[in-house]
Every structure is written in structure tokens, then in C-alpha cells.
Design a protein around this motif. Sequence first.
Motif, short mmCIF file in Angstrom:
data_model
loop_
_atom_site.label_atom_id
_atom_site.label_comp_id
_atom_site.label_asym_id
_atom_site.label_seq_id
_atom_site.Cartn_x
_atom_site.Cartn_y
_atom_site.Cartn_z
N ILE A 290 0.86 -1.18 0.00
CA ILE A 290 0.00 0.00 0.00
C ILE A 290 0.89 1.24 0.00
CG2 ILE A 290 -1.71 1.32 1.29
CD1 ILE A 290 -2.86 -1.22 0.16
N ARG A 291 0.67 2.11 -0.95
CA ARG A 291 1.53 3.30 -1.09
C ARG A 291 0.94 4.49 -0.34
NH1 ARG A 291 2.61 4.66 -7.03
NH2 ARG A 291 4.22 3.04 -6.75
N GLN A 292 1.68 5.00 0.62
CA GLN A 292 1.31 6.27 1.25
C GLN A 292 1.68 7.41 0.30
OE1 GLN A 292 1.63 7.39 5.44
NE2 GLN A 292 2.95 5.60 5.73
N SER A 293 0.86 8.46 0.31
CA SER A 293 1.14 9.63 -0.55
C SER A 293 2.14 10.53 0.15
CB SER A 293 -0.16 10.38 -0.84
OG SER A 293 -1.10 9.55 -1.48
N VAL A 294 3.38 10.07 0.24
CA VAL A 294 4.40 10.76 1.04
C VAL A 294 4.61 12.20 0.56
CG1 VAL A 294 6.84 10.79 1.68
CG2 VAL A 294 5.56 8.64 1.71
N ARG A 295 4.78 12.38 -0.73
CA ARG A 295 5.06 13.72 -1.25
C ARG A 295 3.88 14.66 -0.99
NH1 ARG A 295 4.13 16.68 -5.82
NH2 ARG A 295 5.74 18.22 -6.36
N GLU A 296 2.68 14.20 -1.31
CA GLU A 296 1.50 15.05 -1.14
C GLU A 296 1.26 15.37 0.34
OE1 GLU A 296 1.68 12.35 -2.94
OE2 GLU A 296 1.49 13.13 -4.98
N MET A 297 1.42 14.37 1.20
CA MET A 297 1.24 14.60 2.63
C MET A 297 2.29 15.57 3.17
SD MET A 297 0.38 10.66 3.75
CE MET A 297 0.44 11.00 5.53
N SER A 298 3.52 15.44 2.69
CA SER A 298 4.59 16.33 3.14
C SER A 298 4.33 17.77 2.71
CB SER A 298 5.93 15.85 2.57
OG SER A 298 6.25 14.55 3.03
N LEU A 299 3.90 17.95 1.47
CA LEU A 299 3.61 19.29 0.98
C LEU A 299 2.47 19.93 1.78
CD1 LEU A 299 3.81 18.77 -2.90
CD2 LEU A 299 5.46 19.97 -1.43
N ALA A 300 1.45 19.12 2.10
CA ALA A 300 0.33 19.64 2.88
C ALA A 300 0.78 20.04 4.28
CB ALA A 300 -0.78 18.60 2.96
N ALA A 301 1.62 19.22 4.89
CA ALA A 301 2.11 19.53 6.24
C ALA A 301 2.90 20.83 6.24
CB ALA A 301 2.98 18.38 6.76
N VAL A 302 3.75 21.01 5.25
CA VAL A 302 4.56 22.24 5.16
C VAL A 302 3.66 23.44 4.90
CG1 VAL A 302 6.29 23.44 3.78
CG2 VAL A 302 6.68 21.07 4.48
N ASP A 303 2.70 23.31 4.00
CA ASP A 303 1.79 24.42 3.69
C ASP A 303 1.03 24.87 4.94
OD1 ASP A 303 2.54 24.51 1.07
OD2 ASP A 303 0.82 23.38 0.31
N MET A 304 0.53 23.91 5.72
CA MET A 304 -0.22 24.27 6.92
C MET A 304 0.68 24.92 7.98
SD MET A 304 -3.19 21.38 7.42
CE MET A 304 -2.10 19.99 7.54
N LEU A 305 1.89 24.41 8.08
CA LEU A 305 2.81 25.01 9.06
C LEU A 305 3.14 26.45 8.67
CD1 LEU A 305 4.48 24.18 11.63
CD2 LEU A 305 6.44 24.06 10.09
N LEU A 306 3.37 26.69 7.38
CA LEU A 306 3.70 28.04 6.92
C LEU A 306 2.50 28.98 7.09
CD1 LEU A 306 5.85 27.32 3.75
CD2 LEU A 306 6.60 27.77 6.10
N GLN A 307 1.29 28.45 6.94
CA GLN A 307 0.11 29.27 7.22
C GLN A 307 0.12 29.74 8.67
OE1 GLN A 307 -3.81 27.74 6.10
NE2 GLN A 307 -2.86 26.48 4.52
N GLU A 308 0.38 28.80 9.57
CA GLU A 308 0.40 29.12 10.99
C GLU A 308 1.51 30.12 11.31
OE1 GLU A 308 -1.33 27.56 13.81
OE2 GLU A 308 -2.79 26.77 12.39
N ILE A 309 2.67 29.93 10.73
CA ILE A 309 3.78 30.86 10.96
C ILE A 309 3.43 32.24 10.45
CG2 ILE A 309 6.16 31.39 10.28
CD1 ILE A 309 6.70 28.38 10.27
N GLY A 310 2.71 32.30 9.33
CA GLY A 310 2.32 33.59 8.75
C GLY A 310 1.15 34.25 9.45
N GLY A 311 0.61 33.61 10.49
CA GLY A 311 -0.47 34.22 11.26
C GLY A 311 -1.86 33.80 10.83
N THR A 312 -1.95 32.89 9.85
CA THR A 312 -3.26 32.38 9.42
C THR A 312 -3.51 31.03 10.06
OG1 THR A 312 -3.07 33.50 7.29
CG2 THR A 312 -4.68 31.71 7.45
#
Length: 347
Positions: A290-312
Motif C-alpha cells: 500500500i503506497r502512502q502519498s508521502v510527497r502530497e502529505m509532506s507538501l500539505a504539512a509544510v503548507d499548513m505550518l507556513l500558514q500558521e507561521i504567517g499568522g493564518t
Amino acid sequence: MTTRLADIAAHAGVSEATVSRVLNGKQGVSAATRQAVLTALDVLGYERPARLRQQRAGLIGLIIPELSNPIFPAFAESIESALARHGYMSVLCSQAPGGVAEDDYIEMLLERGVAGIIFVNGLHANVHSDRARYVRLLEQALPIVLVNGYRDDIDAPFVSNDDAASLEAAVGHLAAMGHRRIGLAIGQEQYVPTRRKTEGFRRGMAAHTGLADVDDLVVNTLYTVEGGQAAAQRLLDQGCTAICCGNDVMALGAIRAARARGLRVPQDVSVVGFDDSPLTAYLDPPLTTIRQSVREMSLAAVDMLLQEIGGTRAHRTELLYRPELVVRDSTAPAPVTVPAQAASAKR
């Protein structure tokens, strides 16, 4: 400056001397206290000293389990690359057995003034672990994102693989090839991914084989080669013609257990892994997994963290990523002879 120190000290609940030590980069202040002072600076609208501001802007903590399971270096590589594209550098913290604990890594990262932390399969995935470590970070306004192991008692962004759907797909694949006695070699029961995979296995067995009671077909062990081998031995004793595994490393152990009995994979026993970690396509036989969507999950995690850092504020609904069944050569139609009986006949 006296008034500023007094304001900051009152908001952070510390002395003015402590505030002074933090602002001047002095030692002798705990990581938690240092973070409380920096948070007070931000809340009150004071500009951080340049040294602290630059330090906070550039570093992201990345805490992952041991590097021996190839899926975790894969996550680390994808997350690090995504962060670098946004001008951030990750501080990689891996938790080898008997090594540095997650709480100690958190303290070290706070001392270095990281802008946020991404946890991959951390202590949050253990339902018995104390959530206080994460609550403390959130109270200090430090952005965090947690990957796999969702818990509704932690108010943070989560990104997860759909573990239940993963095992349903694996069981469906095996059942379509005539397997009915299918076993599950899985890790410790206290982990959220373990519970979700087990739930998906049970649902899949009920839907595709008609078996509602599969307790004797589920073996909890360690997420290691040795754990997979030990679990597979028990499942083969139960007459299983196919084994689903909690990760690809356990699948290697399951194949080893089958071959130790003189059984062939997949002619006598089919094995399904989990993760599609690097090199699984080059094993003997190439592993169905079973293949985890490693790249997509990683990009989503980074995007959400950067939102939080940016105050959103990032959304708090768990992002569930659909897995993919990758069929290779470790699965085949069910044999006519049950493996356990075949093994007994050879002894």
C-alpha cells in the motif's frame, strides 16, 4: 526600556531579570520560559532582537521515528525539500531506540528558536501518551503540524494516510484472488495507525470473505523484521494463505517466516506490505504494498505550518490522503493446499 521589561515580564509570568537574560541571549533560562518571553514579545507588539528574529525565521524542527524504516527518511526528504523552497532549513531529529527522547528534542529545538515543528508518527500517535507536551507548545503560540496518528484532544493541524481504507483495499485484493484465510501482522495496539489498520482489516474481511470474527487472525507485535516474522509464524500456524503487514519492514519478516518453512512466496503464501518505501520494487519477490502519498502529505504539512507561521490559522480538520494499492509479485491466487498443512506434511 524598564516599562517594556515590566510589561513583558508580567505577560510571561516571569521576572524582569529573566526577560533581560532572554533578550540578551544569556544562559540559565529553560526552553519553555524562553519561549514564553518571546511569545509575550510578539503578543505585545514588540520587535524581537535581530538575532532572535533571524533565528526564528529560518529554522523548522522535524521530528521523526528511527531511520531504519525507509518510509521515514522518505518523509524527511520530502518535507526538507518543501521547506527549502520556502527559504526554511529543517533541523532533523530522529528517535533511535534508546536515543534522545521526543521531549528532549522539543527542548533543544525551542532553545534554537525554531519557527515551528513538524512531528511525523511521534508520541501523539500513542493513545496513552500525555498530550501536555503539545498543549504547551500551542499555548506558547509555536506552530506545529502532526503527521499520522490523529487525536481529537490536540488542537493542531493533522495530515494522515487513510489507514483503514488501506487495509480494506489489501484484503479486497487478496479476496479477489480466492484467499479467505487472511492474517494481519500489525504493530502495538496503543498506536492510532495500528487501530485504524486493524479496523480496516476487520471491515475488509467482513465485506469480502464474510468472516466477522477475525480475532485469531490479528497478531500484534513490533513494527520490525523480527516482529513480522514472529507474527507470520503464528498466522501460518492458523492456516493463513495470505498475510497483510503493518509496514514493508514487517513484510520482509513475513517472507522470511514463510521461507523458513519451505513455503514459496507467492505460490504458497501471499504477502502484502504497507508504505511502498524505497526499494520494495526490487525485493525478491517485488512486494505488493500500500503506497502512502508521502510527497502530497509532506507538501500539505509544510503548507499548513507556513500558514500558521504567517499568522493564518490552518484548519483543524484532519486531512486524510487516499492510499494506492501497488500490485507486484508477492501476491498470487490462493493455493489449493493450506500452507500450515503443507509445512506439516514436509516435516
